[in-house]
Design a protein around this motif. Structure first.
Motif, mmCIF file in Angstrom:
data_model
loop_
_atom_site.group_PDB
_atom_site.id
_atom_site.type_symbol
_atom_site.label_atom_id
_atom_site.label_comp_id
_atom_site.label_asym_id
_atom_site.label_seq_id
_atom_site.Cartn_x
_atom_site.Cartn_y
_atom_site.Cartn_z
ATOM 1 N N GLU A 41 -156.721 -21.315 15.851
ATOM 2 C CA GLU A 41 -157.137 -20.761 14.554
ATOM 3 C C GLU A 41 -157.472 -19.280 14.635
ATOM 4 O OE1 GLU A 41 -158.492 -23.511 16.005
ATOM 5 O OE2 GLU A 41 -157.290 -24.933 14.855
ATOM 6 N N ASN A 42 -157.667 -18.760 15.847
ATOM 7 C CA ASN A 42 -157.998 -17.341 16.029
ATOM 8 C C ASN A 42 -156.790 -16.514 16.441
ATOM 9 O OD1 ASN A 42 -160.717 -18.050 15.580
ATOM 10 N ND2 ASN A 42 -160.948 -18.607 17.735
ATOM 11 N N GLY A 43 -155.627 -17.158 16.541
ATOM 12 C CA GLY A 43 -154.415 -16.432 16.902
ATOM 13 C C GLY A 43 -154.175 -16.308 18.395
ATOM 14 N N ASN A 44 -154.978 -17.000 19.208
ATOM 15 C CA ASN A 44 -154.812 -16.930 20.660
ATOM 16 C C ASN A 44 -153.919 -18.067 21.152
ATOM 17 O OD1 ASN A 44 -156.617 -14.666 21.103
ATOM 18 N ND2 ASN A 44 -158.290 -16.069 20.583
ATOM 19 N N GLU A 45 -153.140 -17.791 22.201
ATOM 20 C CA GLU A 45 -152.197 -18.777 22.719
ATOM 21 C C GLU A 45 -152.936 -19.931 23.397
ATOM 22 O OE1 GLU A 45 -147.965 -17.384 23.943
ATOM 23 O OE2 GLU A 45 -149.404 -16.033 24.904
ATOM 24 N N VAL A 46 -152.522 -21.163 23.059
ATOM 25 C CA VAL A 46 -153.090 -22.370 23.665
ATOM 26 C C VAL A 46 -151.971 -23.400 23.811
ATOM 27 C CG1 VAL A 46 -155.422 -22.034 22.742
ATOM 28 C CG2 VAL A 46 -153.723 -23.271 21.378
ATOM 29 N N PHE A 47 -152.314 -24.528 24.446
ATOM 30 C CA PHE A 47 -151.346 -25.602 24.659
ATOM 31 C C PHE A 47 -151.951 -26.897 24.145
ATOM 32 C CE2 PHE A 47 -150.791 -22.223 27.630
ATOM 33 C CZ PHE A 47 -149.424 -22.001 27.624
ATOM 34 N N ARG A 48 -151.129 -27.732 23.465
ATOM 35 C CA ARG A 48 -151.672 -28.911 22.809
ATOM 36 C C ARG A 48 -150.732 -30.102 22.918
ATOM 37 N NH1 ARG A 48 -153.795 -26.305 17.027
ATOM 38 N NH2 ARG A 48 -155.779 -25.471 17.802
ATOM 39 N N ILE A 49 -151.326 -31.295 22.758
ATOM 40 C CA ILE A 49 -150.599 -32.477 22.343
ATOM 41 C C ILE A 49 -151.279 -32.958 21.074
ATOM 42 C CG2 ILE A 49 -149.725 -33.209 24.606
ATOM 43 C CD1 ILE A 49 -152.096 -35.136 24.802
ATOM 44 N N VAL A 50 -150.535 -33.658 20.213
ATOM 45 C CA VAL A 50 -151.074 -34.105 18.941
ATOM 46 C C VAL A 50 -150.721 -35.575 18.736
ATOM 47 C CG1 VAL A 50 -149.033 -33.270 17.685
ATOM 48 C CG2 VAL A 50 -151.156 -33.700 16.436
ATOM 49 N N LYS A 51 -151.649 -36.310 18.147
ATOM 50 C CA LYS A 51 -151.420 -37.723 17.806
ATOM 51 C C LYS A 51 -151.534 -37.889 16.300
ATOM 52 C CE LYS A 51 -154.617 -40.888 18.853
ATOM 53 N NZ LYS A 51 -155.000 -41.773 17.721
ATOM 54 N N LEU A 52 -150.574 -38.622 15.731
ATOM 55 C CA LEU A 52 -150.636 -38.919 14.298
ATOM 56 C C LEU A 52 -151.511 -40.155 14.108
ATOM 57 C CD1 LEU A 52 -149.768 -38.475 11.380
ATOM 58 C CD2 LEU A 52 -147.705 -39.834 11.838
ATOM 59 N N ASP A 53 -152.681 -39.978 13.491
ATOM 60 C CA ASP A 53 -153.631 -41.080 13.316
ATOM 61 C C ASP A 53 -153.344 -41.902 12.069
ATOM 62 O OD1 ASP A 53 -155.119 -40.315 15.594
ATOM 63 O OD2 ASP A 53 -156.166 -38.791 14.421
ATOM 64 N N GLU A 54 -153.175 -41.225 10.950
ATOM 65 C CA GLU A 54 -152.939 -41.907 9.679
ATOM 66 C C GLU A 54 -151.987 -41.057 8.835
ATOM 67 O OE1 GLU A 54 -153.936 -44.830 8.745
ATOM 68 O OE2 GLU A 54 -155.471 -45.272 10.259
ATOM 69 N N GLU A 55 -151.285 -41.711 7.935
ATOM 70 C CA GLU A 55 -150.405 -40.989 7.017
ATOM 71 C C GLU A 55 -150.490 -41.627 5.649
ATOM 72 O OE1 GLU A 55 -145.842 -39.238 6.748
ATOM 73 O OE2 GLU A 55 -146.293 -40.916 8.100
ATOM 74 N N LEU A 56 -150.659 -40.783 4.634
ATOM 75 C CA LEU A 56 -150.692 -41.241 3.249
ATOM 76 C C LEU A 56 -149.454 -40.673 2.565
ATOM 77 C CD1 LEU A 56 -152.439 -42.787 1.166
ATOM 78 C CD2 LEU A 56 -153.481 -40.593 0.570
ATOM 79 N N PRO A 57 -148.471 -41.527 2.223
ATOM 80 C CA PRO A 57 -147.224 -41.017 1.622
ATOM 81 C C PRO A 57 -147.487 -40.327 0.283
ATOM 82 C CG PRO A 57 -146.988 -43.304 2.343
ATOM 83 C CD PRO A 57 -148.457 -42.985 2.379
ATOM 84 N N ALA A 58 -146.544 -39.497 -0.143
ATOM 85 C CA ALA A 58 -146.635 -38.867 -1.458
ATOM 86 C C ALA A 58 -146.690 -39.962 -2.528
ATOM 87 C CB ALA A 58 -145.436 -37.959 -1.682
ATOM 88 N N HIS A 59 -147.538 -39.768 -3.540
ATOM 89 C CA HIS A 59 -147.728 -40.810 -4.537
ATOM 90 C C HIS A 59 -148.377 -40.229 -5.787
ATOM 91 C CE1 HIS A 59 -151.528 -40.340 -2.405
ATOM 92 N NE2 HIS A 59 -152.128 -40.805 -3.491
ATOM 93 N N ARG A 60 -148.253 -40.979 -6.866
ATOM 94 C CA ARG A 60 -149.005 -40.629 -8.058
ATOM 95 C C ARG A 60 -150.490 -40.877 -7.792
ATOM 96 N NH1 ARG A 60 -146.322 -37.733 -12.046
ATOM 97 N NH2 ARG A 60 -144.179 -38.487 -12.172
ATOM 98 N N ALA A 61 -151.335 -40.000 -8.301
ATOM 99 C CA ALA A 61 -152.775 -40.144 -8.070
ATOM 100 C C ALA A 61 -153.252 -41.518 -8.525
ATOM 101 C CB ALA A 61 -153.527 -39.058 -8.827
ATOM 102 N N SER A 62 -154.077 -42.147 -7.689
ATOM 103 C CA SER A 62 -154.597 -43.472 -8.016
ATOM 104 C C SER A 62 -156.086 -43.522 -7.682
ATOM 105 C CB SER A 62 -153.859 -44.556 -7.233
ATOM 106 O OG SER A 62 -154.180 -44.481 -5.858
#
Length: 454
Positions: A381-402
């Protein structure tokens, strides 16, 4: 989330008032009055200056339509201001000084300099500051009156359901796909050595400046702040609160045209030159150098993340345990790697893909829920170089507001709708009990038939 066909007029007064007030010439001693609302006066120039500014900014409505729209907004604003006088609501200059400085600073930054701002508005800085202060004070007064009007408004679950039912299904907004993710981050190995090299490079640049070379030229050539580098490192007038603490401490201790020693912030290393200081505002230029990651260091970081990923995939360690043990990302590691917004006022953990960095976006879009990416190189977030792995925890598909998935957004929309209704009822009653005189020049505006003509 937009659910109403039209934003209420009194909610968008600030921008119009500010633009109209600043673009106007100094008022002459005798000026045409467009309307009187209680003890408040609307001058013809208040309307015309705002209309002209809107037309210059590309608004396509006809001049007559704009004049009537602006006039209606000004009338409504004056109703609130007149009520504030009755209720003895007072907002002092001191209460708004911080906001005035911020708004003025933004205006100077947009214009490029104080001189450019004065030239554009054909006013002195003293007059511009005065006008901004007046607008912001009036805005705050209006907000306080509205707050009192809406103080007792609540929405029950049943009322929320009725609100949603009143909206045709195809008019409900489409909520874009959102994700929750977790990360494990490693900073570059041997980063202290990289920091030392960055400091040395900046020391060499500083020596060139002290020997007589131009700070501006060297900022263009070397600074890694991509926003300020093309302007010779100049970042414009800032308050102390707008700057990193270390940067602010150095900047406010400098005398004009002097150059600071090396200053370290979360963005890297800086040298700073004071251009000007006006009270609580400083205008500085800087040169930023970030620590560089060597290829062999990048390889070591990727290899270590590979090992961590394999441990997780084999079930020898959970992602949460690995984040707590290995991750250098302070905001997420204590939460098992859960990625949250860096804005302390939000701290949300649902993101649309467009809100993620380019590198995160590329990784996340290919994952299924529960999957972990391969290691990748990115910037934090500060613009400095880093290394990462990422895990997808949850996903909410595009939808009409409910109601089930978007309760808070729909609740906020319902509250806004209820507040608008309350304001409209208040305005209608206030018109009945307030002395209002409209100039003949505006009596052709259609909205005036709604009780304004007495």
């Amino acid at each position: 989330m937009k659910m109403k066909k039209r934003k209420p007029l009194w909610l968008i007064m600030t921008g119009l008032l500010l633009s109209g007030m600043l673009t106007g010439e100094a008022q002459v001693l005798v000026e045409s009055v467009a309307a009187i609302v209680g003890s408040e006066v609307i001058y013809l120039s208040d309307v015309e200056n705002t209309v002209n500014d809107m037309r210059r900014s590309g608004t396509r409505a006809s001049a007559d339509q704009l004049r009537c729209s602006v006039f209606e907004e000004l009338l409504i604003s004056k109703l609130f201001l007149d009520q504030a006088r009755i209720d003895s609501i007072i907002v002092t200059d001191d209460m708004m000084e911080g906001d005035v400085n911020l708004r003025l600073n933004n205006a100077i930054r947009d214009a490029g300099s104080e001189e450019a701002l004065e030239s554009y508005f054909k006013k002195s800085m003293v007059e511009i500051r005065r006008d901004i202060r007046k607008v912001l004070i009036e805005q705050q007064i209006v907000a306080e009156v509205q707050s009192e009007i809406a103080a007792d408004i609540t929405i029950t679950p049943a009322e929320l359901r009725r609100f949603i039912a009143s909206i045709p299904n195809d008019s409900l907004p489409v909520i874009p796909s959102k994700v929750q993710i977790s990360i494990i981050q490693l900073d570059p190995p041997a980063n202290e050595e990289n920091k030392a090299e960055a400091r040395q490079k900046l020391l060499d640049i500083r020596s060139e400046i002290l020997a007589g070379k131009s700070f501006i030229v060297l900022a263009v050539m070397h600074s890694e702040d991509t926003e300020s580098s093309p302007a010779g490192g100049e970042i414009g007038y800032k308050t102390r609160g707008e700057l990193e603490k270390e940067y602010a401490d150095a900047a406010f201790s400098l005398t004009k045209n002097t150059v600071s020693r090396i200053v370290e912030t979360r963005f890297g290393f800086h040298i700073i030159q004071l251009i000007d200081r006006k009270g609580d505002l400083v205008n500085t230029r800087h040169i930023l150098i970030r620590p560089k990651v060597k290829p062999e260091e990048a390889d070591r970081a990727i290899t270590k993340l590979d090992s961590i990923t394999n441990l997780i995939r084999k079930g020898e360690m959970t992602f949460e345990e690995a984040a707590l043990r290995f991750s250098s990302h302070k905001d997420s590691r204590i939460n098992g790697g859960k990625f949250v917004s860096t804005n302390p006022n939000e701290r949300i953990n649902w993101f649309t893909l467009d809100e993620l960095s380019k590198e995160l976006y590329v990784q996340v879009r290919e994952l299924k829920i529960g999957e972990i990416s391969e290691p990748f190189r990115t910037t934090d977030e500060n613009g400095n170089e880093v290394f990462r792995i990422v895990k997808l925890d949850e996903e909410l598909p595009a939808h009409r507001a409910s109601l089930k998935d978007d309760y808070q957004s729909l609740y906020n929309a319902a509250m806004m709708d209820e507040r608008n209704r309350a304001f409209q009822k208040w305005i209608e009653k206030k018109i009945e009990t307030t002395y209002i005189k409209i100039s003949e020049e505006f009596k052709s505006c259609n909205f005036l038939v709604n009780g304004w003509l007495q």
